[in-house]
Structure formats: structure tokens, C-alpha cells
Design a protein around this motif. Structure first.
Motif, short mmCIF file in Angstrom:
data_model
loop_
_atom_site.label_atom_id
_atom_site.label_comp_id
_atom_site.label_asym_id
_atom_site.label_seq_id
_atom_site.Cartn_x
_atom_site.Cartn_y
_atom_site.Cartn_z
N GLU A 66 0.85 -1.18 0.00
CA GLU A 66 0.00 0.00 0.00
C GLU A 66 0.88 1.24 0.00
OE1 GLU A 66 -3.16 2.35 2.85
OE2 GLU A 66 -2.74 0.25 3.24
N LEU A 67 0.73 2.04 -1.03
CA LEU A 67 1.53 3.26 -1.15
C LEU A 67 0.64 4.48 -0.95
CD1 LEU A 67 3.56 2.19 -4.27
CD2 LEU A 67 4.35 2.25 -1.91
N THR A 68 1.17 5.45 -0.23
CA THR A 68 0.44 6.69 -0.03
C THR A 68 1.33 7.86 -0.44
OG1 THR A 68 1.20 6.83 2.27
CG2 THR A 68 -0.92 5.78 1.89
N VAL A 69 0.69 8.90 -0.91
CA VAL A 69 1.40 10.13 -1.22
C VAL A 69 1.32 11.00 0.02
CG1 VAL A 69 1.44 12.19 -2.68
CG2 VAL A 69 0.84 9.97 -3.66
N GLY A 70 2.47 11.46 0.48
CA GLY A 70 2.46 12.29 1.67
C GLY A 70 3.84 12.65 2.14
N ASP A 71 3.88 13.19 3.33
CA ASP A 71 5.10 13.68 3.96
C ASP A 71 5.62 12.63 4.93
OD1 ASP A 71 7.03 15.01 5.46
OD2 ASP A 71 5.83 16.83 5.72
N ALA A 72 6.83 12.14 4.69
CA ALA A 72 7.40 11.09 5.54
C ALA A 72 7.63 11.57 6.97
CB ALA A 72 8.70 10.58 4.94
N ALA A 73 7.59 12.87 7.19
CA ALA A 73 7.74 13.41 8.55
C ALA A 73 6.40 13.52 9.26
CB ALA A 73 8.42 14.78 8.50
N LYS A 74 5.32 13.25 8.54
CA LYS A 74 3.96 13.33 9.11
C LYS A 74 3.12 12.22 8.52
CE LYS A 74 4.39 18.31 9.39
NZ LYS A 74 4.15 19.55 8.71
N THR A 75 3.40 11.00 8.92
CA THR A 75 2.78 9.83 8.28
C THR A 75 1.34 9.57 8.65
OG1 THR A 75 3.48 8.31 10.01
CG2 THR A 75 5.01 8.66 8.15
N GLU A 87 18.67 13.61 0.04
CA GLU A 87 17.86 14.54 -0.75
C GLU A 87 17.29 15.67 0.10
OE1 GLU A 87 17.46 14.46 -3.97
OE2 GLU A 87 18.10 12.44 -4.51
N LEU A 88 17.36 15.55 1.42
CA LEU A 88 16.67 16.47 2.32
C LEU A 88 17.61 17.44 3.01
CD1 LEU A 88 14.45 13.79 4.11
CD2 LEU A 88 13.81 15.25 2.17
N PRO A 89 17.12 18.63 3.32
CA PRO A 89 17.88 19.51 4.22
C PRO A 89 18.00 18.82 5.58
CG PRO A 89 16.02 20.69 3.23
CD PRO A 89 15.87 19.24 2.86
N SER A 90 19.03 19.16 6.33
CA SER A 90 19.28 18.50 7.62
C SER A 90 18.07 18.53 8.54
CB SER A 90 20.47 19.15 8.33
OG SER A 90 21.63 18.97 7.56
N SER A 91 17.39 19.66 8.62
CA SER A 91 16.24 19.75 9.53
C SER A 91 15.10 18.83 9.09
CB SER A 91 15.74 21.19 9.62
OG SER A 91 15.31 21.65 8.35
N ALA A 92 14.88 18.70 7.79
CA ALA A 92 13.84 17.80 7.29
C ALA A 92 14.23 16.35 7.52
CB ALA A 92 13.59 18.06 5.81
N GLN A 150 12.82 11.41 13.31
CA GLN A 150 12.01 11.53 14.52
C GLN A 150 10.65 10.85 14.33
OE1 GLN A 150 11.34 15.56 15.81
NE2 GLN A 150 10.61 14.91 17.80
N GLU A 151 10.04 11.04 13.18
CA GLU A 151 8.77 10.39 12.87
C GLU A 151 8.94 8.88 12.84
OE1 GLU A 151 4.62 10.10 11.53
OE2 GLU A 151 5.81 11.27 12.93
N ALA A 152 10.04 8.42 12.27
CA ALA A 152 10.32 6.98 12.25
C ALA A 152 10.38 6.41 13.66
CB ALA A 152 11.62 6.70 11.50
N HIS A 153 11.06 7.09 14.53
CA HIS A 153 11.14 6.63 15.92
C HIS A 153 9.78 6.65 16.60
CE1 HIS A 153 15.38 5.91 16.65
NE2 HIS A 153 15.63 6.90 15.81
#
Length: 91
Positions: free
Chosen positions: A24-33, A51-56, A62-65
Motif C-alpha cells: 500500500e503506497l500513499t502520497v504524503g510527507d514522511a515526517a507526518k505519516t 535529498e533532504l535539508p538537515s532539519s527535514a 524523529q517520525e520513524a522513531h
């Protein structure tokens, strides 16, 4: 198996190369799943952090954790930018 990407075409591409109802694939922000806390066994961040800036990147980790179950695993894989193969690919 679930995946999140900000590219709206990724689902079409994945379903073309490997149609599988278990994915199942979703389009979205990996920091806000929107996944519940402690709800997944493994998070795989493959070829994305560079591919991301350090803060992103920090927000994504953090979201993964947050979504990982206790004793869950965070897998991060990236290219070796110093390798001869990568240099040849980019030349």
C-alpha cells in the motif's frame, strides 16, 4: 507493506513493475505519516536522507522513531558518494 512518497506518480510506477495487493503506497510527507505511535516493526529510509535539508531529515527520523514499535528497527541506506561507481555514474 506500506510506503510513503511525496511523488504522486510513485504508486503508478510501483504497481507497473510489481503489482501486489500486499503493498500500500500513499502520497504524503514522511515526517507526518499519520500512522499511530508504535505501530510498525521496521522503517526503511532508502536513498532519501541525502535529498533532504538537515532539519527535514531530522524530522523524518524523529517520525520513524515515533511510529516504531518497541524493539523496532530503523534501516537507513544511502549511496557511497566516494565510490568509483557513483563517480562514473555522475560523469
Amino acid at each position: 507493506i506500506g510506503g510513503t512518497d511525496d511523488d504522486k506518480n510513485i504508486g503508478t510506477w510501483v504497481n507497473t513493475i510489481t503489482p501486489d495487493k500486499r503493498i500500500e503506497l500513499t502520497v504524503g510527507d514522511a515526517a507526518k505519516t499519520q500512522l499511530p505511535d508504535e505501530s510498525v516493526d521496521v522503517v526503511n529510509l532508502g536513498l532519501v536522507i541525502h535529498e533532504l535539508p538537515s532539519s527535514a531529515a531530522a524530522d523524518v527520523v524523529q517520525e520513524a522513531h515515533r511510529v516504531l514499535k518497541p524493539n523496532g528497527q530503523l534501516w537507513i541506506s544511502e549511496m557511497d558518494f566516494e565510490s568509483p561507481a557513483y563517480a562514473k555514474q555522475r560523469s
